[in-house]
Design a protein around this motif. Structure first.
Motif: not given
Length: 200
Positions: A152-160
């Motif tokens: 699986a390829a990581l496309l985007q990260t959104e921390p919160g």
């Protein structure tokens, strides 16, 4: 359609003319034209630098001064016959002083590209599924480990307050991937089938 995995080249000599063929994987017309420009720079003495492309849903061709239909079209026909959907084929011709006639040119340009593609690696495109993963930060290393296992390829990260990861995974492995994520996090993960927004 099949995808070309790497560039291939061949040289064909016909009655003192040399046909330098290169077929390269490209994503779109702009990338194809950049390949054509690079080929012209490699063979500045070439009398013609003819090409055809099938990429990004576009098709195109150029006879570059050869009689109409004798270069670009046979090059394009080879790409279409091989069912390649991400390539530009370029043939730079060093004129040897002997005219080949229309039929001779069609055969020479087509054969030069066919010779190059004889050693090509062609692969079927892999369908990918896009997913959003929502999880506690403490579970990130487990989830990344599963991602590596399933390609699986990581496309985007959104921390919160929680971590949100957009990933793509081969569609054929999606069900097993989701089960592995659930097992690795003991069910403490939310998996959403939404199209991730690309990074700007």
């Amino acid at each position: 359609m099949l995808m070309l995995s790497a560039a291939v080249e061949a040289v064909l000599e016909v009655r003192k003319s040399r046909f330098h063929a290169r077929v390269a994987p490209v994503a779109d017309r702009a990338a194809a034209l950049a390949e054509v420009a690079a080929m012209r720079a490699r063979f500045p003495a070439a009398s013609h630098c003819c090409w055809a492309l099938l990429a990004g849903g576009e098709a195109g061709m150029s006879d570059d001064g050869e009689p109409s239909g004798t270069a670009g079209k046979p090059i394009l026909n080879v790409l279409m016959h091989k069912d390649i959907g991400n390539a530009v084929a370029i043939v730079a011709r060093d004129f040897g002083g002997v005219k080949l006639g229309a039929g001779g040119l069609v055969r020479a340009y087509g054969k030069a590209v066919s010779d190059a593609l004889a050693t090509a690696g062609l692969v079927a495109p892999v369908a990918m599924s896009a997913l959003w993963l929502e999880l506690a930060f403490a579970l990130e290393s487990r989830v990344r480990h599963v991602c590596r296992q399933y390609g699986a390829a990581l496309l985007q990260t959104e921390p919160g307050t929680q971590l949100r990861l957009a990933v793509s995974v081969p569609a054929t492995a999606e069900a097993a991937f989701c089960r592995a994520l659930t097992d690795a996090t003991q069910g403490r993960i939310v998996i959403r089938h939404e199209t991730p927004v690309a990074d700007q």
